[in-house]
Design an enzyme around this catalytic site. Sequence first.
Site, PDB file in Angstrom:
ATOM      1  CG  ASN A  49     -86.240  22.883 -95.184  1.00  0.00           C
ATOM      2  OD1 ASN A  49     -86.015  23.384 -94.086  1.00  0.00           O
ATOM      3  ND2 ASN A  49     -87.444  22.913 -95.740  1.00  0.00           N
ATOM      4  N   GLY A  80     -88.114  19.987 -99.318  1.00  0.00           N
ATOM      5  CA  GLY A  80     -89.102  20.588 -98.429  1.00  0.00           C
ATOM      6  C   GLY A  80     -89.287  22.061 -98.703  1.00  0.00           C
ATOM      7  CE  LYS A 104     -85.500  17.118 -89.319  1.00  0.00           C
ATOM      8  NZ  LYS A 104     -85.070  17.687 -90.627  1.00  0.00           N
ATOM      9  CB  SER A 138     -84.857  20.069 -84.813  1.00  0.00           C
ATOM     10  OG  SER A 138     -85.611  20.486 -83.699  1.00  0.00           O
ATOM     11  CE1 TYR A 141     -88.572  16.520 -86.974  1.00  0.00           C
ATOM     12  CE2 TYR A 141     -87.887  17.565 -84.927  1.00  0.00           C
ATOM     13  CZ  TYR A 141     -88.052  17.611 -86.294  1.00  0.00           C
ATOM     14  OH  TYR A 141     -87.715  18.750 -86.986  1.00  0.00           O
ATOM     15  CB  ALA A 142     -85.107  14.478 -80.802  1.00  0.00           C
ATOM     16  CB  ALA A 143     -83.939   9.432 -82.314  1.00  0.00           C
TER      17      ALA A 143
END
Length: 245
Positions: free
Chosen positions: A84, A15, A153, A136, A149-151
Amino acid sequence: MDGMRLDGRTAVVTGAAGAIGAAIAADLAALGAKVVVADVDLPGAAKVAATLPDAEALPVDLASPVVVAEFAGAVGRADILVHNAGVSIVQPFVESDPAGWDLMWQVNLRGPMLLTKLLLPGMLERGWGRLVFISSDGARAGSGGEGAYAATKAGLFGLAKTLAREAARAHVTANVVCPGPTDTPMLRRVSEAEPGLVDKIARGIPLRRLGAPADVAGLVAYLCTERAAYITGQTLSVSGGVTMH
């Protein structure tokens, strides 16, 4: 300062065409590392690599196991691996599409797992390595609209801690860095639909400003040096005090 140089080391940053990834690549290069600037956006990666003293740009699509394997083969040796790259789809969880979950799982968690599995053996054999996973603060503390997304990450937390235990005797460290609200082109694009959003976010941060990509990059670069050799299995926030643990 002793122990802060990375001369002779090869660092892979995924990334790296994005704002935070480019800043990480620049800091690692400034410490003497040869940097592999990796991104699905090859032209963007090439532009970043062109600004660094010893770098090459390589394409990688973390959603494709075949491409990840080809990329690892092209890289060969990696002493430092900074994960990243990430994909975020922001929407309330009850409105989210499982197809989007799959994409985020593939890029944010499965991709790093696959790439680490391919490049870690070389670090173990050589007796030195650095793994840094960019997660994050949304994964650490929760964030509206970022459930899936949180799961994905958050999965990096468990992966990094396990790798930290398994690789410690080979002097390979594994840590997680969690950016908080950071001033990136992506955030600016989101804020165009909601005027005043950036200022509102900044007012809620104890340091009263958004983070800069360089704020994240500085910590990542330090974790990759010999000075950070005794730091492993940790999750560190770069959030201006939004989250305190």
